[in-house]
Design an enzyme around this catalytic site. Structure first.
Site, PDB file in Angstrom:
ATOM      1  N   GLU A  28     -87.007 -38.858   3.212  1.00  0.00           N
ATOM      2  CA  GLU A  28     -88.321 -37.903   3.064  1.00  0.00           C
ATOM      3  C   GLU A  28     -88.944 -37.402   4.732  1.00  0.00           C
ATOM      4  OE1 GLU A  28     -92.983 -38.860   2.265  1.00  0.00           O
ATOM      5  OE2 GLU A  28     -92.508 -40.483   1.846  1.00  0.00           O
ATOM      6  N   LYS A  89     -97.321 -29.582   4.417  1.00  0.00           N
ATOM      7  CA  LYS A  89     -97.146 -31.023   3.832  1.00  0.00           C
ATOM      8  C   LYS A  89     -96.858 -30.204   2.328  1.00  0.00           C
ATOM      9  CE  LYS A  89     -99.580 -34.486   1.466  1.00  0.00           C
ATOM     10  NZ  LYS A  89    -101.026 -35.873   1.653  1.00  0.00           N
ATOM     11  N   VAL A 109     -93.001 -37.522  -1.647  1.00  0.00           N
ATOM     12  CA  VAL A 109     -91.955 -38.066  -1.943  1.00  0.00           C
ATOM     13  C   VAL A 109     -92.215 -37.212  -3.552  1.00  0.00           C
ATOM     14  CG1 VAL A 109     -92.248 -39.824  -4.013  1.00  0.00           C
ATOM     15  CG2 VAL A 109     -92.751 -40.305  -1.903  1.00  0.00           C
ATOM     16  N   ASP A 141    -108.305 -36.946  -7.722  1.00  0.00           N
ATOM     17  CA  ASP A 141    -106.602 -36.608  -7.372  1.00  0.00           C
ATOM     18  C   ASP A 141    -105.818 -37.705  -7.848  1.00  0.00           C
ATOM     19  OD1 ASP A 141    -105.767 -37.411  -4.432  1.00  0.00           O
ATOM     20  OD2 ASP A 141    -107.301 -36.865  -3.130  1.00  0.00           O
ATOM     21  N   SER A 143    -102.533 -37.765  -7.216  1.00  0.00           N
ATOM     22  CA  SER A 143    -100.819 -37.292  -6.150  1.00  0.00           C
ATOM     23  C   SER A 143    -100.346 -37.594  -7.277  1.00  0.00           C
ATOM     24  CB  SER A 143    -100.083 -38.842  -5.742  1.00  0.00           C
ATOM     25  OG  SER A 143     -99.126 -37.849  -5.352  1.00  0.00           O
ATOM     26  N   ALA A 144     -99.281 -36.104  -7.112  1.00  0.00           N
ATOM     27  CA  ALA A 144     -98.557 -35.141  -7.821  1.00  0.00           C
ATOM     28  C   ALA A 144     -96.676 -35.911  -7.559  1.00  0.00           C
ATOM     29  CB  ALA A 144     -97.848 -33.882  -7.103  1.00  0.00           C
ATOM     30  N   ASP A 145     -96.877 -37.120  -6.767  1.00  0.00           N
ATOM     31  CA  ASP A 145     -95.913 -38.146  -6.815  1.00  0.00           C
ATOM     32  C   ASP A 145     -96.296 -38.983  -8.422  1.00  0.00           C
ATOM     33  OD1 ASP A 145     -95.696 -37.649  -3.603  1.00  0.00           O
ATOM     34  OD2 ASP A 145     -96.105 -39.972  -3.332  1.00  0.00           O
ATOM     35  N   LYS A 162    -100.040 -47.033  -2.225  1.00  0.00           N
ATOM     36  CA  LYS A 162    -100.217 -47.723  -0.404  1.00  0.00           C
ATOM     37  C   LYS A 162    -101.557 -47.791  -0.959  1.00  0.00           C
ATOM     38  CE  LYS A 162     -99.781 -42.987   0.485  1.00  0.00           C
ATOM     39  NZ  LYS A 162     -98.648 -42.570   0.922  1.00  0.00           N
TER      40      LYS A 162
HETATM   41  N1  PSU Z   1     -95.530 -43.402   2.622  1.00  0.00           N
HETATM   42  C1  PSU Z   1     -96.344 -42.980   3.456  1.00  0.00           C
HETATM   43  N2  PSU Z   1     -96.889 -42.903   4.657  1.00  0.00           N
HETATM   44  C2  PSU Z   1     -96.818 -41.020   4.419  1.00  0.00           C
HETATM   45  C3  PSU Z   1     -96.855 -41.314   2.653  1.00  0.00           C
HETATM   46  C4  PSU Z   1     -95.960 -42.160   1.921  1.00  0.00           C
HETATM   47  O1  PSU Z   1     -95.591 -44.220   4.217  1.00  0.00           O
HETATM   48  O2  PSU Z   1     -96.954 -40.323   4.774  1.00  0.00           O
HETATM   49  C5  PSU Z   1     -96.955 -40.168   2.178  1.00  0.00           C
HETATM   50  C6  PSU Z   1     -94.962 -39.426   0.901  1.00  0.00           C
HETATM   51  O3  PSU Z   1     -95.205 -38.343   1.364  1.00  0.00           O
HETATM   52  C7  PSU Z   1     -95.983 -39.090  -0.654  1.00  0.00           C
HETATM   53  C8  PSU Z   1     -97.823 -38.317   0.133  1.00  0.00           C
HETATM   54  O4  PSU Z   1     -95.225 -38.753  -1.227  1.00  0.00           O
HETATM   55  O5  PSU Z   1     -97.893 -39.517   1.182  1.00  0.00           O
HETATM   56  C9  PSU Z   1     -98.794 -38.902  -0.988  1.00  0.00           C
HETATM   57  O6  PSU Z   1     -99.786 -38.012  -0.658  1.00  0.00           O
HETATM   58  P1  PSU Z   1    -101.179 -37.538  -1.476  1.00  0.00           P
HETATM   59  O7  PSU Z   1    -101.425 -38.612  -1.785  1.00  0.00           O
HETATM   60  O8  PSU Z   1    -101.443 -36.386  -1.086  1.00  0.00           O
HETATM   61  O9  PSU Z   1    -100.011 -36.752  -3.063  1.00  0.00           O
HETATM   62 MN    MN Z   2    -104.192 -35.784  -3.832  1.00  0.00          MN
END
Ligand code: PSU
Ligand code: MN
Length: 304
Positions: A28, A89, A109, A141, A143-145, A162
């Site tokens: 990614e 992003k 992701v 909130d 994540s769409a992941d 995380k």
């Molecule tokens: N893992 C990391 N660093 C990052 C991310 C993940 O070590 O920057 C990113 C990935 O691209 C993941 C995104 O899909 O953070 C998730 O963001 P959000 O919580 O806004 O969906």
């Molecule tokens: Mn989010």
């Protein structure tokens, strides 16, 4: 071989690997543009590609450049992305917008899984996936992941979710969505900077070939969605849970007070943690991404 979308541009190296049926690992770009500071982001991205090659697979770093989805990007294009301060992003919701408007953007992701699947790539290495955020009761909130893991057939190799997230709820959400979550050589679900979140890994496998067999079984059964492989950060690089948790709580309090919301939350928390740990969180992040690239390469090779 299925026809490729005209929005995709494969690098020569990725196109040749695809033609020959050789293993490919997707990587990614949000981790590069929003996850790590310059120039460590670029050095890490280059080393991660080298690690995938050493494992016997072809790396395909994915990003959108001028509205075209690049699957495999040149070192020059990667360097330009890594140095861009205000790049978009892109998650699932943003991908068609970037394509239609001719924008540049880094894929999360979720978006990387979509692009990988469209290019016929079955294995993807990242750092940590997004998940259910702490305080979800108020912010909603998520994540769409997680949704993407439920629908798109790509194996995602990560170091767990995380630790800034609500990990019990993240695991519940994955279970509800039918995503196999496999601890690699561990009974504990890892928490990114730490090897053990205190929660059990739902499944465990100890061999890349066994993970390949799981992916094949899932394909034979025509089950939608991905497989999540949770690979703990190597011990010398880990920040134990008890130590990082105080910093996480401080980072969340600071970003909330600053009114950070939506897609800025994850990058803001990562950069606060970098400051609070005096750079240690970045060393851990680099080590775990490299470790995931190696395992993803091995899985892709085992898949054949
Ligand atoms: N893992 C990391 N660093 C990052 C991310 C993940 O070590 O920057 C990113 C990935 O691209 C993941 C995104 O899909 O953070 C998730 O963001 P959000 O919580 O806004 O969906
Ligand atoms: Mn989010």
């Amino acid at each position: 071989m299925p026809e490729l979308s005209p929005d995709l541009v494969l690098s020569d190296e990725v196109a040749a690997a695809r033609e020959a049926g050789r293993p490919i690992v997707a990587l990614e770009s949000t981790i590069v543009t929003h996850g790590m500071p310059h120039p460590r982001n670029l050095e890490t991205a280059a080393r991660v590609e080298a690690i995938v090659r050493a494992a016997g697979a072809t790396p395909a770093t994915i990003a959108v450049i001028a509205g075209r989805i690049h699957v495999g990007i040149s070192p020059e294009a990667l360097a330009a992305l890594a140095a861009k301060p205000k790049i978009l992003k892109l998650s699932r919701a943003d991908l068609p917008f970037a394509v239609a408007t001719g924008a540049d953007g880094a894929t999360t992701v979720a978006a990387t899984m979509i692009c990988a699947a469209r290019a016929g790539i079955r294995v993807f290495a990242t750092g940590g996936i997004g998940g259910v955020h702490r305080g979800v009761e108020e912010t909603m909130d998520v994540s769409a992941d997680l949704e993407e893991l439920a629908r798109t057939p790509v194996c995602v190799v990560c170091a767990g979710a995380k630790a800034i997230l609500d990990l019990p709820r993240t695991l519940e959400a994955l279970e509800t969505r039918g995503v196999p979550v496999v601890g690699y050589r561990t009974d504990a679900f890892p928490a990114f900077w730490s090897r053990d979140s205190g929660l059990p890994a739902p499944l465990r496998l100890d061999d890349p070939r066994a993970i390949a067999a799981l992916i094949r079984a899932k394909e034979r059964l025509a089950l939608d969605g991905g497989v999540l492989v949770a690979n703990p950060v190597p011990e010398p690089a880990e920040i134990p849970r008890a130590e990082i948790e105080a910093h996480i709580e401080a980072a969340i309090a600071q970003t909330r007070a600053a009114g950070v919301a939506a897609k800025d939350v994850t990058p803001a928390l990562l950069s606060r943690l970098l400051a609070l740990t005096e750079g240690r969180s970045l060393e851990t992040n680099v080590a775990l991404v490299e470790n995931n690239a190696r395992l993803a390469g091995e899985i892709a090779v085992a898949l054949g």
